[in-house]
Write a protein that holds these residues in place. Structure first.
Motif, PDB file in Angstrom:
ATOM      1  N   TRP A  48       0.826  -1.215   0.000  1.00 46.24           N
ATOM      2  CA  TRP A  48       0.000   0.000   0.000  1.00 46.24           C
ATOM      3  C   TRP A  48       0.861   1.267   0.000  1.00 46.24           C
ATOM      4  O   TRP A  48       0.504   2.270  -0.625  1.00 46.24           O
ATOM      5  N   ILE A  49       2.017   1.218   0.655  1.00 41.80           N
ATOM      6  CA  ILE A  49       2.882   2.401   0.677  1.00 41.80           C
ATOM      7  C   ILE A  49       3.447   2.672  -0.714  1.00 41.80           C
ATOM      8  O   ILE A  49       3.514   3.826  -1.168  1.00 41.80           O
ATOM      9  N   SER A  50       3.848   1.614  -1.440  1.00 42.74           N
ATOM     10  CA  SER A  50       4.377   1.822  -2.793  1.00 42.74           C
ATOM     11  C   SER A  50       3.286   2.308  -3.739  1.00 42.74           C
ATOM     12  O   SER A  50       3.528   3.175  -4.599  1.00 42.74           O
ATOM     13  N   PHE A  51       2.080   1.769  -3.592  1.00 41.34           N
ATOM     14  CA  PHE A  51       0.959   2.218  -4.410  1.00 41.34           C
ATOM     15  C   PHE A  51       0.622   3.671  -4.094  1.00 41.34           C
ATOM     16  O   PHE A  51       0.317   4.478  -4.979  1.00 41.34           O
ATOM     17  N   PHE A  52       0.717   4.030  -2.822  1.00 38.90           N
ATOM     18  CA  PHE A  52       0.523   5.409  -2.381  1.00 38.90           C
ATOM     19  C   PHE A  52       1.533   6.324  -3.075  1.00 38.90           C
ATOM     20  O   PHE A  52       1.183   7.395  -3.589  1.00 38.90           O
ATOM     21  N   ALA A  53       2.800   5.911  -3.099  1.00 39.33           N
ATOM     22  CA  ALA A  53       3.848   6.711  -3.726  1.00 39.33           C
ATOM     23  C   ALA A  53       3.581   6.918  -5.213  1.00 39.33           C
ATOM     24  O   ALA A  53       3.791   8.011  -5.755  1.00 39.33           O
ATOM     25  N   CYS A  54       3.097   5.865  -5.879  1.00 39.52           N
ATOM     26  CA  CYS A  54       2.806   5.961  -7.311  1.00 39.52           C
ATOM     27  C   CYS A  54       1.633   6.900  -7.577  1.00 39.52           C
ATOM     28  O   CYS A  54       1.607   7.617  -8.587  1.00 39.52           O
ATOM     29  N   PHE A  55       0.668   6.920  -6.676  1.00 31.79           N
ATOM     30  CA  PHE A  55      -0.454   7.850  -6.812  1.00 31.79           C
ATOM     31  C   PHE A  55       0.010   9.283  -6.608  1.00 31.79           C
ATOM     32  O   PHE A  55      -0.420  10.199  -7.330  1.00 31.79           O
ATOM     33  N   VAL A  56       0.900   9.489  -5.630  1.00 31.55           N
ATOM     34  CA  VAL A  56       1.441  10.827  -5.402  1.00 31.55           C
ATOM     35  C   VAL A  56       2.140  11.324  -6.663  1.00 31.55           C
ATOM     36  O   VAL A  56       1.966  12.474  -7.087  1.00 31.55           O
ATOM     37  N   SER A  57       2.928  10.450  -7.292  1.00 30.06           N
ATOM     38  CA  SER A  57       3.676  10.834  -8.494  1.00 30.06           C
ATOM     39  C   SER A  57       2.750  11.134  -9.664  1.00 30.06           C
ATOM     40  O   SER A  57       2.908  12.145 -10.361  1.00 30.06           O
ATOM     41  N   TRP A 173      -5.780   2.741   1.026  1.00 36.51           N
ATOM     42  CA  TRP A 173      -4.696   3.546   1.568  1.00 36.51           C
ATOM     43  C   TRP A 173      -3.703   3.927   0.482  1.00 36.51           C
ATOM     44  O   TRP A 173      -3.085   4.985   0.541  1.00 36.51           O
ATOM     45  N   GLY A 174      -3.547   3.072  -0.522  1.00 34.94           N
ATOM     46  CA  GLY A 174      -2.709   3.445  -1.662  1.00 34.94           C
ATOM     47  C   GLY A 174      -3.289   4.621  -2.404  1.00 34.94           C
ATOM     48  O   GLY A 174      -2.590   5.570  -2.776  1.00 34.94           O
ATOM     49  N   ASN A 175      -4.607   4.591  -2.607  1.00 33.66           N
ATOM     50  CA  ASN A 175      -5.284   5.680  -3.307  1.00 33.66           C
ATOM     51  C   ASN A 175      -5.289   6.976  -2.519  1.00 33.66           C
ATOM     52  O   ASN A 175      -5.584   8.039  -3.080  1.00 33.66           O
ATOM     53  N   LEU A 176      -4.977   6.898  -1.228  1.00 37.89           N
ATOM     54  CA  LEU A 176      -4.841   8.124  -0.446  1.00 37.89           C
ATOM     55  C   LEU A 176      -3.811   9.057  -1.059  1.00 37.89           C
ATOM     56  O   LEU A 176      -3.869  10.272  -0.872  1.00 37.89           O
ATOM     57  N   GLY A 177      -2.873   8.466  -1.808  1.00 42.30           N
ATOM     58  CA  GLY A 177      -1.855   9.287  -2.444  1.00 42.30           C
ATOM     59  C   GLY A 177      -2.438  10.330  -3.368  1.00 42.30           C
ATOM     60  O   GLY A 177      -1.874  11.420  -3.530  1.00 42.30           O
ATOM     61  N   GLY A 178      -3.585   9.998  -3.985  1.00 43.36           N
ATOM     62  CA  GLY A 178      -4.243  10.955  -4.872  1.00 43.36           C
ATOM     63  C   GLY A 178      -4.742  12.182  -4.134  1.00 43.36           C
ATOM     64  O   GLY A 178      -4.823  13.279  -4.706  1.00 43.36           O
TER      65      GLY A 178
END
Length: 387
Positions: A48-57, A173-178
């Motif tokens: 989830w943290i890596s998916f979060f990072a990819c969403f942030v990017s 939680w990954g999508n939280l990056g958005g």
């Protein structure tokens, strides 16, 4: 639904021991959110943290668009095309990512994609016009295919009674990056401005923040993650404990599975809509209601940050209704929540005052993201494994 017998670490004799209770396939039968025990919960947090990072990017550009468009002389059409390019990149990459997970395992597939797309994030800082801006957003969007590895990984490590929850929380939680990027990028931009940079330089430097974050996550997954409860794909293939799939067979069974196509269409109408909103929501409030860039970022962030509870809530709801109504319960819950999300999406386009728009957006965000979580509860049951 058939119950799978669970074995605790102390109850299993002659079996590999795990920190969590597991079933006969060594999939965890419990989901302990605050645990980092290997391999189940460690993989959960890494994914989830890596998916979060990819969403942030991927969505680092939208909150800074009022500045970027002035620097690059972007028209509304060019901004829209760049947003479409980011989503299109994700679509193509996700098709390939499923096969990559089947063939090489979710750990290697996720780490490789996260690392390979990081240069595109850095290259955003040297965009010089509409074409280069579109290209960097297109290639950065490939990173969102880590969603596939996240769901694949969770489905490989957690058993049926809790897989919806695991998938929902990891995806949510990954999508939280958005949403988080709507705060991270404006704050980073403001800090860089205070250090003496002009605004057209500051937004470029700000892209090094998501680029570095994404690279660190890639290394974390590669060195700390594990594909399956019993080991990584490479070692299991070598020992003969896992059958090695052929690409042609994997592709054939994926393409000919009509359930997969139906679920893809359904998911497009919840997650696809969410992506569209992520791309334009900050600019929408900035232009329509004349709020500041910082305020627009906060409003836009609230849309994505609802993923903290709404998407996991959808996964949990899927597991809860399945205990009584089985798969039919999962499907009816998905249909009901997604329909409500569609209704509030229509209402959002009709209201014309700031306060009401924000309120409707928040309600809409809960339903559209919960529909994604409910989709995750169905995904593990779409296909059997073919050996």
């Amino acid at each position: 639904m058939e119950n799978v017998p669970a074995f605790s670490a102390t109850e299993e004799s002659g079996r590999k021991k795990f920190a969590l209770p597991v079933d006969s396939e060594h999939k965890a039968t419990e989901f302990r959110l605050f645990s980092v025990a290997a391999p189940h919960m460690r993989a959960f947090h890494l994914s989830w943290i890596s998916f979060f990072a990819c969403f942030v990017s991927t969505f680092a550009a939208p909150p800074l668009l009022p500045i970027i468009r002035d620097d690059l002389d972007l028209t509304a059409t060019e901004i829209g095309n760049a947003g479409i390019a980011a989503v299109s990149g994700a679509v193509f990459a996700r098709v390939a990512m499923g096969s990559a997970c089947d063939l090489f395992g979710p750990r290697l597939a996720s780490a490789a994609l996260t690392l390979l797309t990081a240069p595109a994030v850095y290259c955003s800082s040297i965009a010089s016009g509409p074409s280069t801006f579109l290209l960097v957003r297109f290639f950065t969007g490939f990173s969102l295919a880590t969603f596939v590895s996240t769901q694949f990984w969770m489905s490989s490590l957690f058993s049926a009674p809790v897989v919806g929850t695991a998938n929902g929380v990891a995806g949510g939680w990954g999508n939280l990056g958005g949403g988080a990027t709507q705060l991270i990028m404006p704050i980073g931009f403001e800090l860089i401005l205070k250090m003496g940079s002009d605004k057209f330089t500051a937004w470029r430097i700000a892209f090094f923040i998501p680029g570095l974050f994404q690279m660190l996550c890639a290394y974390g997954i590669f060195f700390l993650g594990q594909d399956l409860p019993d080991g990584n794909y490479a070692q299991l293939h070598k020992s003969g404990d896992k059958h090695k799939d052929k690409f042609s067979k994997v592709l054939y069974h994926a393409v000919t599975n009509y359930r997969g196509w139906i679920l893809a269409l359904t998911y497009g109408y919840c997650f696809g809509v969410e992506l569209a909103i992520d791309n334009i929501i900050a600019q929408y409030f900035y232009d329509r209601f004349n709020v500041s860039l910082h305020t627009a970022g906060i409003i836009a962030a609230s849309f994505g940050l609802a993923n903290f509870f709404s998407r996991p809530g959808g996964g949990m709801l899927s597991d809860i209704v399945a205990r009584r109504y089985g798969m039919r319960g999962r499907l009816w819950a998905l249909w009901s929540v997604q329909t409500l999300g569609g209704i509030f999406c229509i209402i959002l386009g009709k209201v014309g005052t700031l306060g009401v728009s924000v309120a409707v957006m928040l309600i809409f965000s809960v339903f559209v993201q919960a529909a994604c979580g409910l989709t995750f509860g169905v995904v593990p049951f779409v296909s059997r494994r073919y050996d």
